[in-house]
Design an enzyme around this catalytic site. Structure first.
Site, mmCIF file in Angstrom:
data_model
loop_
_atom_site.group_PDB
_atom_site.id
_atom_site.type_symbol
_atom_site.label_atom_id
_atom_site.label_comp_id
_atom_site.label_asym_id
_atom_site.label_seq_id
_atom_site.Cartn_x
_atom_site.Cartn_y
_atom_site.Cartn_z
ATOM 1 N N HIS A 97 0.853 -1.190 0.000
ATOM 2 C CA HIS A 97 0.000 0.000 0.000
ATOM 3 C C HIS A 97 0.888 1.239 0.000
ATOM 4 C CE1 HIS A 97 -3.577 -2.254 2.100
ATOM 5 N NE2 HIS A 97 -3.439 -2.571 0.826
ATOM 6 N N GLU A 101 17.628 0.772 -0.832
ATOM 7 C CA GLU A 101 17.239 1.389 -2.101
ATOM 8 C C GLU A 101 18.152 2.558 -2.464
ATOM 9 O OE1 GLU A 101 13.279 2.255 -0.714
ATOM 10 O OE2 GLU A 101 13.625 4.402 -0.816
#
Length: 701
Positions: free
Chosen positions: A414, A508
């Site tokens: 989400h 990341e």
């Protein structure tokens, strides 16, 4: 002269009447509390006769124009103690001892009659204290303008810090003296992050790690952040005075409080041994016990996922189409032309399910499965995603059945792009959709500026939102892994379904802005003090230029990536690389397959913030142990003491080590694997390459 002497004596006697001393159970800490001559609450803290916090003021400023930090008298004090053991649902240890002494002080303002209580708890690893607002006739609801808690440090300590910011914790960590922070903070803030809201004054974030010249390690943070804004720390770089700086809303108010409530705990963890900082359970102990009656559905998880390919530069995208003009609930995606690069398609997800099943992983994370990724411009629109409508090429039912047939779960994603108001509207439907389709874990995301546009990521409204997500998810028996959320404060004890967070600079960033080699040797002393991090380690192919235009290179050796599974604690661990890269190095991948994610015991073998960490852990319910050791940009020799092993038995240790010529800059993927017999008497000297590591799996023979 005689009259002056008598007056001084009376003043000293007055202070003595108000003074309270609290000593830790082991006698190493001494905390003192008294009221100043202005009736201001004052505390100080010493460890083994060394000054940690010199006399520091306490209190709050509330509106309308109420100084809640002076003109107090002590109405009552109570001394108490606790020595109990509680069991964790998951954690670095299966049991935790809560051993502390407590001082409770009831204060009353002389003229107004307003009441304020302060509760101190002193453990063998440090101090926690909080303010408590009793229900009272002349104060019910109030606006909090600022908390006036001070931390008067005893010197110009070495600090491991990131700039205070109301919307992000993803900065590189800077190491400097406190006096040097003003010279370095502008450069530290100069990062192209998704959303930044720097404090107007000189301040740093918590958890803040410090080291004094006389050998003390000091960590300042908070515990049990509920219905209150997150705390940053103002800094006077000349006097080394730090003070609370609460995150405001965009009206400048810090919080909206009702009496009958309490603040979070302010925490100060101290030792003359850095290993004790990492071993501390003080923050967990200051949180409320688990509120979930049946926790059998909460499972530590090892997973792979459709994720890293979005960062490599190889062309895979979250979005299904290149068309930008989409409106959620109105656009028919079946009428749009696919871009051909959408990663979250049924066939590709099946490849990851097959890989997970073959190698014993519990789950597969899939990002980009749902409508809305084409037009996710932060702050420009409120209705961005549907959390119940998949893209045309993502077959929910087919994938549910396929994963179930392989014994694998799929982790829902989400991403809100910080349109939190819309997520709140959809949350019940989203969780119900998850349960109907076999999902029992969700990764939430909050990239970009918050909507409602008056709020920050770390403000009271958003703190309540993150907590509400954990509570609501628990009702549906769903585990939560929140990214871009406020940094954790131990609430995973109260809601163990809040199984991990990001809330810092994770893997990341290796694909764009970079991560320094000392980063992972600092995070356990800072961000991880409040709870586990979904750091997403396990990148084997560190040269991203092999995929295309991305020129980024990993800041570690391959073996250091293995060691992170032990040193960067989380009950939710990802093998983050493309699965094809693991197939190229099956012998190294074996450690990731073997390493546990839940533990009976943790042993901190070596530690120095910014330099190195070596940790051993015993797998929960198994006679298996795992060791991870990492270093910064400097090569070093780790001394690994196996005395944590039970006596009288022999064990097989598989050692994954940097090769002789390994170096994170020039030769990151050179490694060697050795098998040897060890016992509790074994001491191993192991060379670590620059930004390298060592990983060891141990099983009973």
């Amino acid at each position: 002269m005689r009259t002056i002497f008598v007056l001084l004596g009376l003043l000293a006697a007055s202070v003595t009447v108000n003074a309270q001393t609290l000593t830790s159970p082991d006698g190493n800490f001494k905390m003192q509390f008294h009221l100043s001559d202005e009736g201001k609450p004052v505390y100080s803290l010493m460890y083994k006769e060394k000054e940690v916090i010199n006399e520091s003021k306490m209190g709050l400023q509330i509106s309308p124009s109420i100084a809640f930090d002076r003109n107090f008298s002590v109405v009552e004090t109570k001394i108490d103690s606790c020595d109990t053991v509680w069991k964790t649902v998951w954690g670095q240890n299966s049991e935790i001892r809560d051993h502390h002494k407590e001082l409770w002080v009831a204060l009353k303002q002389e003229k107004s009659g307003r009441l304020l209580n302060i509760r101190f708890r002193l453990f063998n690893d440090g101090l926690g204290f909080r303010y408590e607002f009793p229900v009272q006739n002349n104060l019910r609801h109030f606006t909090l303008k600022e908390e006036l808690t001070e931390f008067q440090l005893a010197g110009n300590h070495k600090a491991f810090w990131i700039p205070a910011d109301y919307d992000t914790n993803e900065f590189q960590i800077t190491t400097s003296r406190l006096s040097e922070v003003p010279l370095l903070i502008d450069e530290a803030r100069n990062e192209p992050l998704a959303c930044k809201s720097p404090t107007p004054n000189l301040a740093v974030q918590t958890p803040l790690m410090l080291k004094s010249d006389n050998g003390l390690y000091i960590n300042i943070h908070e515990a049990a952040l509920v219905n209150y804004p997150a705390m940053h720390l103002n800094l006077d770089a000349e006097t080394y005075l730090m003070s609370a700086h609460l995150t405001p809303d965009k009206n400048g108010n810090k919080g909206y409080i009702q009496t009958g409530s309490v603040t979070p705990w302010r925490t100060i963890i101290v030792s003359d041994d850095a290993r004790d900082i990492l071993a501390s359970n003080l923050i967990l102990n200051l949180n409320e016990p688990c509120k979930i009656e049946d926790t059998s559905w909460i499972k530590p998880t090892k997973y792979v996922g459709v994720w890293w390919e979005y960062f490599t530069g190889g062309g895979s995208t979250w979005a299904y189409t290149d068309t930008q003009d989409v409106v959620i609930g109105q656009t028919d995606y079946k009428q749009l032309k696919p871009n051909g690069h959408h990663g979250a398609n049924t066939a590709h997800v099946k490849e990851y399910i097959d890989f997970a099943a073959k190698h014993g992983f519990d789950a597969v994370l899939v990002e980009g499965w749902n409508e809305g990724w084409e037009d996710n411009y932060a702050y420009a629109k409120e209705f961005i995603y549907s959390f119940t409508t998949p893209y045309p090429d993502f077959d929910v039912k087919e994938l549910q059945a396929y994963a179930a047939s392989k014994g694998v779960k799929i982790i829902m994603h989400h991403e809100t792009t910080s349109s939190v108001a819309d997520y709140e509207r959809q949350m019940d439907d989203a969780f119900r959709f998850m349960k109907d389709n076999g999902y029992d874990a969700v990764k939430t995301g909050y990239v970009g500026p918050i909507i409602p546009r008056s709020e920050h990521h770390d403000g009271q409204w958003m703190v309540n939102h993150y907590n509400r997500v954990a509570e609501k998810a628990a009702q549906y028996k769903i585990m939560v892994n929140s990214h871009e959320a406020v940094r954790p404060t131990g609430l995973c004890r109260t809601y163990p379904n809040w199984i991990a967070q990001e809330s810092a600079r994770g893997t990341e960033f290796e694909s764009f802005n970079g991560i320094r080699p000392d980063h992972q040797t600092i995070l356990p002393f800072t961000r991880l003090m409040g709870g586990p991090m979904d750091y997403t380690p396990g990148i084997f192919e560190g040269d991203l230029s092999v995929y295309g235009s991305n020129k980024a290179k990993l800041g570690t050796t391959l073996v250091k990536q293995l060691a992170l599974y032990v040193t960067m604690y989380s009950p939710l661990q990802m093998a983050a690389d493309l699965y094809q890269n693991y197939e190229k190095y099956p012998d190294a991948f074996q450690f990731i397959k073997d390493v546990a994610v839940d533990w009976d015991h943790t042993y901190i073998l070596e530690a120095e913030p910014g330099d190195y960490i070596t940790i051993a852990r015993k797998a929960k319910g198994k006679n298996e142990w795992y060791i991870g050791g990492i270093t910064d940009e400097n090569s070093r020799e780790a001394l690994i003491d196996f005395s944590f092993l039970p006596k009288g038995k022999k064990y097989q240790a598989v050692i994954y080590a940097d090769g002789k010529k390994a170096d994170w800059r020039t030769n990151p993927k050179e490694y060697v694997i050795e098998t040897r017999t060890v016992s509790h008497k074994t001491k191993l000297r192991q060379k670590l390459a620059p930004s390298g590591g060592v990983a060891i799996s141990i099983k009973e023979l």
